[in-house]
Design an enzyme around this catalytic site. Structure first.
Site, mmCIF file in Angstrom:
data_model
loop_
_atom_site.group_PDB
_atom_site.id
_atom_site.type_symbol
_atom_site.label_atom_id
_atom_site.label_comp_id
_atom_site.label_asym_id
_atom_site.label_seq_id
_atom_site.Cartn_x
_atom_site.Cartn_y
_atom_site.Cartn_z
ATOM 1 N N THR A 132 0.750 -1.209 -0.035
ATOM 2 C CA THR A 132 -0.075 0.113 0.002
ATOM 3 C C THR A 132 0.963 1.253 -0.002
ATOM 4 O O THR A 132 1.982 1.227 0.554
ATOM 5 C CB THR A 132 -1.053 -0.171 1.364
ATOM 6 N N ASP A 133 0.259 2.541 -0.575
ATOM 7 C CA ASP A 133 0.992 3.684 -0.369
ATOM 8 C C ASP A 133 0.889 4.227 0.849
ATOM 9 O O ASP A 133 1.559 5.127 1.278
ATOM 10 C CB ASP A 133 0.413 4.574 -1.241
ATOM 11 N N GLU A 134 0.379 3.662 2.013
ATOM 12 C CA GLU A 134 0.088 4.073 3.142
ATOM 13 C C GLU A 134 1.365 4.223 3.812
ATOM 14 O O GLU A 134 1.397 4.609 5.006
ATOM 15 C CB GLU A 134 -0.819 3.397 4.056
ATOM 16 N N TYR A 158 -2.231 -0.433 10.873
ATOM 17 C CA TYR A 158 -2.307 -1.207 9.736
ATOM 18 C C TYR A 158 -0.922 -0.702 8.823
ATOM 19 O O TYR A 158 -0.463 -1.741 8.345
ATOM 20 C CB TYR A 158 -3.512 -0.643 8.971
ATOM 21 N N LYS A 162 1.969 -3.186 7.391
ATOM 22 C CA LYS A 162 2.181 -3.475 5.985
ATOM 23 C C LYS A 162 3.676 -3.059 5.840
ATOM 24 O O LYS A 162 4.519 -3.497 4.827
ATOM 25 C CB LYS A 162 1.501 -2.498 5.127
ATOM 26 N N ASN A 188 -7.924 1.656 -3.703
ATOM 27 C CA ASN A 188 -8.942 1.087 -4.743
ATOM 28 C C ASN A 188 -10.396 1.159 -4.419
ATOM 29 O O ASN A 188 -10.875 1.352 -3.314
ATOM 30 C CB ASN A 188 -8.588 -0.526 -4.677
ATOM 31 N N LEU A 198 -14.728 3.594 2.475
ATOM 32 C CA LEU A 198 -15.600 4.854 2.131
ATOM 33 C C LEU A 198 -16.674 4.618 0.973
ATOM 34 O O LEU A 198 -17.741 4.812 1.152
ATOM 35 C CB LEU A 198 -14.741 6.081 2.023
ATOM 36 N N ARG A 222 -7.424 11.210 -1.002
ATOM 37 C CA ARG A 222 -6.723 10.177 -1.424
ATOM 38 C C ARG A 222 -6.739 10.015 -2.937
ATOM 39 O O ARG A 222 -7.291 10.667 -3.688
ATOM 40 C CB ARG A 222 -7.651 8.947 -0.997
ATOM 41 N N ASP A 288 -13.143 12.858 13.918
ATOM 42 C CA ASP A 288 -12.285 12.359 12.779
ATOM 43 C C ASP A 288 -11.522 10.964 13.424
ATOM 44 O O ASP A 288 -11.605 10.869 14.670
ATOM 45 C CB ASP A 288 -11.045 13.276 12.708
HETATM 46 P P1 NAD Z 1 -9.775 -7.404 2.013
HETATM 47 O O1 NAD Z 1 -9.826 -6.904 3.423
HETATM 48 O O2 NAD Z 1 -10.884 -6.932 1.159
HETATM 49 O O3 NAD Z 1 -9.554 -9.052 1.883
HETATM 50 C C1 NAD Z 1 -8.332 -9.464 2.650
HETATM 51 C C2 NAD Z 1 -8.650 -10.947 2.113
HETATM 52 O O4 NAD Z 1 -7.449 -11.774 3.001
HETATM 53 C C3 NAD Z 1 -9.835 -11.710 2.749
HETATM 54 O O5 NAD Z 1 -10.301 -12.670 1.846
HETATM 55 C C4 NAD Z 1 -9.432 -12.508 4.068
HETATM 56 O O6 NAD Z 1 -10.247 -13.597 4.181
HETATM 57 C C5 NAD Z 1 -8.107 -12.730 3.680
HETATM 58 N N1 NAD Z 1 -7.040 -13.084 5.055
HETATM 59 C C6 NAD Z 1 -7.045 -11.979 6.029
HETATM 60 N N2 NAD Z 1 -6.387 -12.831 7.007
HETATM 61 C C7 NAD Z 1 -5.673 -13.860 6.486
HETATM 62 C C8 NAD Z 1 -5.006 -15.067 6.773
HETATM 63 N N3 NAD Z 1 -4.318 -14.894 8.057
HETATM 64 N N4 NAD Z 1 -4.490 -16.006 6.102
HETATM 65 C C9 NAD Z 1 -5.445 -16.021 4.835
HETATM 66 N N5 NAD Z 1 -6.346 -15.281 4.371
HETATM 67 C C10 NAD Z 1 -6.628 -14.011 5.006
HETATM 68 O O7 NAD Z 1 -8.386 -6.554 1.591
HETATM 69 P P2 NAD Z 1 -8.117 -5.956 0.041
HETATM 70 O O8 NAD Z 1 -8.722 -4.570 0.028
HETATM 71 O O9 NAD Z 1 -8.984 -6.731 -1.132
HETATM 72 O O10 NAD Z 1 -6.456 -5.769 0.098
HETATM 73 C C11 NAD Z 1 -5.934 -6.823 -0.510
HETATM 74 C C12 NAD Z 1 -4.552 -6.418 -0.337
HETATM 75 O O11 NAD Z 1 -4.190 -5.108 -1.037
HETATM 76 C C13 NAD Z 1 -3.895 -6.118 0.987
HETATM 77 O O12 NAD Z 1 -2.570 -6.638 1.404
HETATM 78 C C14 NAD Z 1 -3.860 -4.512 1.192
HETATM 79 O O13 NAD Z 1 -3.011 -4.226 2.259
HETATM 80 C C15 NAD Z 1 -3.648 -4.484 -0.148
HETATM 81 N N6 NAD Z 1 -4.225 -3.102 -0.604
HETATM 82 C C16 NAD Z 1 -5.225 -2.679 -0.623
HETATM 83 C C17 NAD Z 1 -5.678 -1.217 -1.151
HETATM 84 C C18 NAD Z 1 -7.157 -0.746 -0.902
HETATM 85 O O14 NAD Z 1 -7.563 0.151 -1.333
HETATM 86 N N7 NAD Z 1 -8.048 -1.873 -0.499
HETATM 87 C C19 NAD Z 1 -4.924 -0.619 -1.625
HETATM 88 C C20 NAD Z 1 -3.520 -0.933 -1.717
HETATM 89 C C21 NAD Z 1 -3.183 -2.150 -1.068
HETATM 90 O O1 DAU Z 2 -4.348 3.839 0.329
HETATM 91 C C1 DAU Z 2 -4.423 2.730 0.139
HETATM 92 C C2 DAU Z 2 -5.444 2.039 1.543
HETATM 93 O O2 DAU Z 2 -6.495 2.562 1.162
HETATM 94 C C3 DAU Z 2 -5.204 0.774 1.509
HETATM 95 O O3 DAU Z 2 -3.933 0.211 2.139
HETATM 96 C C4 DAU Z 2 -6.024 0.326 2.776
HETATM 97 O O4 DAU Z 2 -6.252 -1.062 2.884
HETATM 98 C C5 DAU Z 2 -7.385 0.702 2.320
HETATM 99 O O5 DAU Z 2 -8.374 0.496 3.388
HETATM 100 C C6 DAU Z 2 -7.757 2.213 2.139
HETATM 101 O O6 DAU Z 2 -7.281 2.850 3.409
HETATM 102 P P1 DAU Z 2 -8.322 4.188 3.743
HETATM 103 O O7 DAU Z 2 -8.125 4.381 5.173
HETATM 104 O O8 DAU Z 2 -7.538 5.249 2.891
HETATM 105 O O9 DAU Z 2 -9.635 3.977 3.286
HETATM 106 P P2 DAU Z 2 -11.033 3.894 3.687
HETATM 107 O O10 DAU Z 2 -12.065 3.641 2.643
HETATM 108 O O11 DAU Z 2 -10.982 3.461 5.063
HETATM 109 O O12 DAU Z 2 -10.949 5.748 3.805
HETATM 110 C C7 DAU Z 2 -10.981 6.439 2.791
HETATM 111 C C8 DAU Z 2 -10.919 8.031 3.256
HETATM 112 O O13 DAU Z 2 -12.248 8.197 3.856
HETATM 113 C C9 DAU Z 2 -10.062 8.181 4.808
HETATM 114 O O14 DAU Z 2 -9.564 9.435 4.509
HETATM 115 C C10 DAU Z 2 -11.150 7.929 5.766
HETATM 116 C C11 DAU Z 2 -12.336 8.531 5.121
HETATM 117 N N1 DAU Z 2 -13.784 7.834 5.809
HETATM 118 C C12 DAU Z 2 -13.773 6.597 5.737
HETATM 119 C C13 DAU Z 2 -14.832 6.043 6.243
HETATM 120 C C14 DAU Z 2 -14.981 4.537 6.465
HETATM 121 C C15 DAU Z 2 -14.681 8.745 6.129
HETATM 122 O O15 DAU Z 2 -14.663 10.031 5.938
HETATM 123 N N2 DAU Z 2 -15.833 8.033 6.615
HETATM 124 C C16 DAU Z 2 -16.064 6.792 6.461
HETATM 125 O O16 DAU Z 2 -16.801 6.445 7.148
#
Ligand code: NAD
Ligand code: DAU
Length: 355
Positions: A132-134, A158, A162, A188, A198, A222, A288
């Site tokens: 992740t970029d985080e 988190y 990572k 994503n 969100l 974001r 927040d």
């Molecule tokens: P998600 O939470 O939707 O899915 C995670 C999956 O991993 C689930 O199917 C869960 O059952 C499985 N899992 C969790 N713990 C496990 C374990 N101990 N063993 C086996 N499986 C396990 O996550 P996502 O949003 O699809 O993200 C996938 C990956 O991409 C993560 O590594 C996340 O850090 C990274 N990522 C996510 C985003 C985003 O915006 N969602 C952006 C950048 C990177």
């Molecule tokens: O940047 C990549 C990351 O993006 C991934 O690594 C994480 O797995 C993924 O969850 C996501 O993290 P964020 O914290 O940026 O995503 P989230 O959707 O939780 O929140 C997006 C923004 O919206 C953040 O600034 C928090 C805000 N937010 C989120 C929720 C759930 C709100 O304002 N209200 C909300 O209820």
């Protein structure tokens, strides 16, 4: 075949579906099925012999080793993680267990397996770590976007977990020569996104007539990327990325949270109008997020220059497809809402009115 971890989650499921739509190479999908894992994401593969699902934990090195020995994957694509920042604030332990210890166990199993390979099987093997970029922390309004050389400065449990996993992956290349690749992607969005995040939270709450919670002033930024663009980037890095390198992946699409929420409301007003008024009327500013990162932005020039990847979707086309997908998939949403989801909503959103 390729071995995918976390392929029942949001991005992993999209990746598996995309992979099998474009290739006949089989996938072993290894997933623990936590609250975020959902086999309904993979219903269309139910009778597809190219998809083998195994429920299991990435912390279980012995099972991983035996699956690698039996199925002999040519690559591991590692998505499995605890992924929600707010949950990491309420309960960081699971994040350290899965993201740090789990990635370590997976690396150990991969190294042992890779050491049994010879010739082209050994030189061609790849371990692709999805990150992740985080890990880079937060940007000021005028800072340059994150590049691959931006120092790590994770701010949440988190992102710290990572970052630790990224360092382990890097060390396994440097020390043992394991052929690793790491991608660091921005936010994503798209189909099958769990509605704790969100965009799907706003879509599903809006349709249910509930409040649309915006943390703080909603001016956090974001960089949003449509999920199939992320999947294409991962495929490209797997195909042609240089071992030991990291690649930033992003959408060149910085948006404030409030502008994202407005865009969703406007699409819903057009595609599924209320009897009266706008969905914007449901927006509420709430307390927040602790330690909330103010801005993320990705410089994705390296992957564009070296591998020719850039996003295909704009935010307008991607968000429209996403809203349409949620409108057409009520049964998926109801199934997700029927689990432990409501307990999470209570924990996270009760008594959080902005003062
Ligand atoms: P998600 O939470 O939707 O899915 C995670 C999956 O991993 C689930 O199917 C869960 O059952 C499985 N899992 C969790 N713990 C496990 C374990 N101990 N063993 C086996 N499986 C396990 O996550 P996502 O949003 O699809 O993200 C996938 C990956 O991409 C993560 O590594 C996340 O850090 C990274 N990522 C996510 C985003 C985003 O915006 N969602 C952006 C950048 C990177
Ligand atoms: O940047 C990549 C990351 O993006 C991934 O690594 C994480 O797995 C993924 O969850 C996501 O993290 P964020 O914290 O940026 O995503 P989230 O959707 O939780 O929140 C997006 C923004 O919206 C953040 O600034 C928090 C805000 N937010 C989120 C929720 C759930 C709100 O304002 N209200 C909300 O209820």
């Amino acid at each position: 075949m390729i071995f995918v971890t976390g392929g029942a989650g949001f991005i992993g499921a999209n990746f598996v579906l995309n992979w099998l739509a474009q290739s006949d190479e089989a996938v072993l999908n290894y997933d623990k099925l936590t609250y975020a894992g959902n086999l309904n994401n993979l219903l269309s593969l139910r009778d597809d012999p190219r998809h083998l699902f195994v429920q299991g934990d990435i912390c279980d090195t012995a099972t991983l080793q035996s699956l690698f020995a039996q199925h002999r994957p040519r690559a591991i694509v590692h998505f499995a993680a605890e992924s929600h920042v707010d949950r990491s604030i309420h309960g960081p332990a699971a994040f350290v267990t899965t993201n740090v210890n789990g990635t370590f166990s997976l690396l150990e199993a991969a190294r042992a397996y890779w050491n049994t390979l010879e010739g082209e099987a050994r030189t061609g093997f790849r371990f692709l770590h999805v990150s992740t970029d985080e890990v880079y922390g937060t940007l000021g309004p005028d800072d340059a976007p994150f590049s691959e050389t931006t120092p790590y400065a994770p701010n949440s449990p988190y992102s710290a977990s990572k970052a630790a996993s990224d360092h382990l992956v890097r060390a396994y290349h440097h020390t043992y020569g394991l052929p690793v690749l790491t991608t660091n992607c921005s936010n994503n969005y798209g189909p099958y996104h769990f509605p704790e995040k969100l965009i799907p939270l706003i879509i599903t709450n809006a349709r249910a007539g509930k409040d649309l919670p915006v943390y703080g002033d909603g001016q956090q930024v974001r960089d949003w990327l449509f999920v199939t663009d992320h999947c294409a980037a991962i495929r490209r890095v797997l195909e042609a990325g240089r071992c030991g390198e990291t690649y930033n992946v992003g959408g060149w699409n910085e948006q404030t949270n409030l502008s994202v929420v407005h865009a969703i409301c406007d699409l819903l007003d057009e595609l599924s109008p209320k009897a009266s008024g706008s969905y914007r009327d449901q927006i509420r500013h709430i307390t927040d997020r602790p330690g909330h990162d103010r801005r993320y932005a990705i410089n994705a020039r390296k992957i564009e220059r070296e591998l020719g990847w850039k996003p295909a979707e704009t935010f307008a086309t991607g968000l429209r497809q996403t809203v349409q997908w949620y409108l057409a998939n009520d049964s998926w949403v109801s199934q997700v809402h029927s689990g432990d989801y409501m307990k999470w909503v209570d924990l996270q959103y009760s008594n959080k009115d902005a003062s």
